[in-house]
Design a protein around this motif. Structure first.
Motif, mmCIF file in Angstrom:
data_model
loop_
_atom_site.group_PDB
_atom_site.id
_atom_site.type_symbol
_atom_site.label_atom_id
_atom_site.label_comp_id
_atom_site.label_asym_id
_atom_site.label_seq_id
_atom_site.Cartn_x
_atom_site.Cartn_y
_atom_site.Cartn_z
ATOM 1 N N CYS A 6 0.839 -1.187 0.000
ATOM 2 C CA CYS A 6 0.000 0.000 0.000
ATOM 3 C C CYS A 6 0.883 1.250 0.000
ATOM 4 O O CYS A 6 1.882 1.321 0.712
ATOM 5 N N VAL A 8 -0.526 4.417 0.380
ATOM 6 C CA VAL A 8 -1.303 5.531 0.924
ATOM 7 C C VAL A 8 -0.512 6.269 2.009
ATOM 8 O O VAL A 8 -0.522 7.489 2.088
ATOM 9 N N CYS A 9 0.187 5.533 2.849
ATOM 10 C CA CYS A 9 0.967 6.178 3.902
ATOM 11 C C CYS A 9 2.277 5.436 4.081
ATOM 12 O O CYS A 9 2.483 4.375 3.511
ATOM 13 N N ARG A 11 3.438 3.648 6.262
ATOM 14 C CA ARG A 11 3.404 2.356 6.924
ATOM 15 C C ARG A 11 3.651 1.218 5.940
ATOM 16 O O ARG A 11 4.262 0.207 6.271
ATOM 17 N N GLY A 12 3.152 1.374 4.699
ATOM 18 C CA GLY A 12 3.415 0.389 3.644
ATOM 19 C C GLY A 12 2.853 -0.986 3.930
ATOM 20 O O GLY A 12 3.567 -1.989 3.860
ATOM 21 N N HIS A 14 1.169 -4.593 3.651
ATOM 22 C CA HIS A 14 1.185 -5.620 2.605
ATOM 23 C C HIS A 14 -0.250 -6.093 2.387
ATOM 24 O O HIS A 14 -0.833 -6.728 3.250
ATOM 25 N N HIS A 29 -4.685 -1.789 7.137
ATOM 26 C CA HIS A 29 -4.913 -1.335 8.506
ATOM 27 C C HIS A 29 -5.788 -0.092 8.549
ATOM 28 O O HIS A 29 -5.955 0.511 9.598
ATOM 29 N N LYS A 32 -8.548 3.689 3.909
ATOM 30 C CA LYS A 32 -7.911 4.189 2.696
ATOM 31 C C LYS A 32 -7.141 3.076 1.990
ATOM 32 O O LYS A 32 -7.091 3.038 0.762
ATOM 33 N N GLY B 52 3.387 13.331 -0.114
ATOM 34 C CA GLY B 52 3.555 12.271 0.876
ATOM 35 C C GLY B 52 3.977 12.808 2.233
ATOM 36 O O GLY B 52 4.176 12.065 3.171
ATOM 37 N N LEU B 55 1.123 13.318 6.400
ATOM 38 C CA LEU B 55 0.008 12.403 6.677
ATOM 39 C C LEU B 55 -0.231 12.215 8.173
ATOM 40 O O LEU B 55 -1.360 12.167 8.627
ATOM 41 N N HIS B 56 0.853 12.124 8.943
ATOM 42 C CA HIS B 56 0.691 11.956 10.394
ATOM 43 C C HIS B 56 0.312 13.278 11.041
ATOM 44 O O HIS B 56 -0.610 13.356 11.834
ATOM 45 N N GLU B 61 -2.139 14.700 2.671
ATOM 46 C CA GLU B 61 -0.908 14.495 1.946
ATOM 47 C C GLU B 61 -0.472 15.801 1.289
ATOM 48 O O GLU B 61 -1.184 16.342 0.457
ATOM 49 N N LEU B 198 11.594 3.590 1.907
ATOM 50 C CA LEU B 198 10.253 3.162 2.289
ATOM 51 C C LEU B 198 9.668 2.282 1.188
ATOM 52 O O LEU B 198 9.865 2.534 0.003
ATOM 53 N N ASN B 199 8.924 1.267 1.609
ATOM 54 C CA ASN B 199 8.277 0.358 0.654
ATOM 55 C C ASN B 199 7.437 1.099 -0.367
ATOM 56 O O ASN B 199 7.419 0.773 -1.543
ATOM 57 N N ARG B 200 6.707 2.103 0.114
ATOM 58 C CA ARG B 200 5.804 2.819 -0.783
ATOM 59 C C ARG B 200 6.578 3.513 -1.908
ATOM 60 O O ARG B 200 6.095 3.657 -3.010
ATOM 61 N N VAL B 203 7.439 1.042 -4.634
ATOM 62 C CA VAL B 203 6.276 0.798 -5.492
ATOM 63 C C VAL B 203 6.048 1.968 -6.441
ATOM 64 O O VAL B 203 6.018 1.811 -7.660
ATOM 65 N N GLU B 400 12.656 1.893 8.096
ATOM 66 C CA GLU B 400 11.449 2.478 8.689
ATOM 67 C C GLU B 400 11.639 2.601 10.200
ATOM 68 O O GLU B 400 11.665 1.623 10.917
#
Lengths: 116, 428
Positions: A6, A8-9, A11-12, A14, A29, A32, B52, B55-56, B61, B198-200, B203, B400
């Protein structure tokens, strides 16, 4: 079943999206993330950010973004729309630079104030 | 600059400095000066035009310039003094006063007195020479953040065929940015078996544009006379040594390096601030005060963050603590001090020590793990044999940053002056 990360944030999460079961999302989680997982397989969208030219000695470029996500396949056509833009300061955050980007209904808007 | 004696001087007006100054103001200080070496406020956020952020903290965003803009707006009319285009060249720590030596075209050399200092100088990029890539030294080799500045601020295109070494977030972001601007990014190459970003970002910056990521690979040669012409990429073994016979060659004109960030602590060292070798940033207590009385640190000068939202929160805490120091004076009764020690599974923690009496409800501890934990695991705090606190995580990665809140009541239970933190796989 398709596995996604994901975006969206940070956190990523899965995500697992089940194409055979009405694109049911698991592993998210938040709400969104569920929407993202479904959309990502059906019609993926992204916010596009770039810069445009400015008539200024101090700031040659001004950053812009699409004010909503646009279909992924429209990213490169959207980028080309920015090539011919030339802004003159003062510029305010939120000023519209390009209307209705590639027929998506989104606008390119300025993301910083430039006085000079 | 009108005054020569300030309550607080903040060094740096990036996300950390801006949030720290505003917070100090909200907590009762009136004579605050922010010194920035660039020509404008906002620091690195100005060139981070991607979205990005926030968000927190803002629950939405934003792009980097928008995030910075929200704080710059608040600063205007706040009464906080700001000077740009001014370089702090030396910092001295005294008993009652700290002295900031600053230099600018407009004001020349100045020695500015203040009660408290907040270090918010951020970090800089590791270079090719720090990682010693062999080969010739043609044009076309850039640090990813420098390239980002050229492209996003100056509007210069820096290359057409690009390879990226290192999978830190800036490298990933630049892979997408260069692609959008018409360059061909051939690959992203990472020495470690996992990505530092970061994973995002993997992607949306690599997968979206079909850019391959090669883990456990590195660049072993750069060729080119005037401009980069070819690089050699090799797979590495578990000891990070190149494996002979795995050479692949890339015809590129540009190499971007995203191989780590180093907190900029030259000033801190001159002032006698103790530096933690794990973070390369100051050793700090629970309120972000350094080993030197009245000098506080926050943001990337303290430890390299992956999210600006956490920089903001941390810097607000530093601003609040600096205000308390100025208004209430230095701590007289220090009480029970616990040092937080990292076991081999944890790279570092911030803060590194806690004065238990100063913790109100709970203490937020930031930490990084040094490998990927895919199974459910626990972040465990022990004082010797007793478990003080345990926090469950489903997934952890070095890229992270983790944070936990340890309640005061648990800190009160710590016997002795050491608290050990480690990662343990959950019992099945």
């Amino acid at each position: 079943m398709k596995t996604l990360i994901c975006i969206v944030c940070p956190r990523g999460c899965h995500l697992n999206v089940d194409e055979e079961n009405d694109y049911k999302v698991t592993g998210h989680h938040c709400e969104k993330g569920e929407i993202y997982g479904r959309n990502e397989l059906l019609h993926p969208v992204r916010v596009v950010t770039s810069t445009v030219k400015v008539k200024s000695n101090i700031h040659p470029r001004c950053p812009v973004k699409t004010d909503q996500s646009i279909p992924k396949e429209n990213i490169f056509p959207a980028m080309r729309l920015l090539d011919s833009v030339l802004l003159t300061p003062p510029i305010k955050r939120g000023d519209v630079v390009v209307d209705d980007v590639a027929g998506s209904g989104a606008c390119f808007v300025v993301t910083r104030d430039l006085d000079t | 600059m009108t005054r020569q004696d300030y309550e607080l001087i903040v060094i740096g007006a990036g996300p950390a400095g801006l949030a720290a100054a505003l917070s100090a103001k909200q907590h009762g200080l009136s004579r605050i000066l922010v010194i920035e070496r660039d020509k404008e406020l906002g620091g690195i956020l100005n060139q981070c035009i991607h979205n990005g952020f926030g968000l927190h903290y803002f629950g939405e965003e934003l792009t980097g310039p928008e995030y910075a803009g929200r704080f710059i707006d608040q600063l205007e009319g706040s009464g906080i003094e700001i000077v740009c285009d001014t370089m702090v060249i030396h910092l001295e720590n005294g008993d009652d006063w700290r002295i900031v030596h600053a230099m600018s075209t407009e004001n020349g050399y100045q020695c500015l007195k203040c009660r408290a200092v907040i270090l918010a100088m951020g970090c800089r990029e590791r270079t090719r020479f720090a990682i010693q890539i062999p080969g010739s030294r043609p044009a076309g080799i850039f640090n990813a953040g420098t390239a980002q500045r050229y492209v996003n601020i100056e509007g210069k295109m820096i290359g057409r065929r690009v390879i990226i070494l290192g999978s830190g977030d800036i490298g990933l972001i630049m892979a997408r940015r260069m692609t959008l601007e018409g360059a061909k990014v051939l690959a992203c190459v990472e020495l470690l078996p996992y990505s530092g970003g970061l994973n995002r970002n993997i992607v949306q910056c690599l997968h979206d544009y079909d850019i391959p990521l090669y883990l456990s690979h590195t660049i072993t040669n750069i060729e080119g006379r005037n401009r980069v012409q070819r690089v050699t990429v090799q797979q590495v073994d578990e000891n990070r040594r190149p494996i002979p016979g795995t050479e692949t060659y890339y015809d590129v004109d540009t190499v971007l390096l995203s191989v780590g960030l180093i907190p900029e602590n030259e000033l801190s060292r001159e002032a006698g601030v103790k530096i933690d070798r794990r973070t390369s940033g100051p050793f700090v207590y629970e309120n972000l005060e350094t080993s030197e009385k009245g000098i506080f640190a926050c943001g990337n000068v303290l430890h390299v963050h992956d999210l600006v939202d956490y920089v903001t929160e941390e810097s607000q805490a530093a601003g609040k603590a600096a205000a308390a120091f100025v208004l209430d004076g230095a701590l007289t009764d220090i009480g029970h001090v616990i040092e937080i020690k990292t076991e081999p599974t944890v790279s570092y923690t911030v803060p590194q020590a806690v004065r238990v009496n100063e913790v109100a409800k709970s203490l937020r501890i930031f930490l990084r793990v040094n490998k990927i934990w895919e199974e459910t695991s626990h972040i465990v705090f022990r004082d010797g044999d007793n478990v003080i606190a345990r926090f469950k995580r489903d997934y952890m990665a070095p890229g992270e940053m983790e944070n936990v809140n340890v309640p005061r009541v648990l800190l009160d239970r710590v016997k002795g002056d050491m608290l050990y933190v480690s990662i343990e796989e959950a019992q099945r």
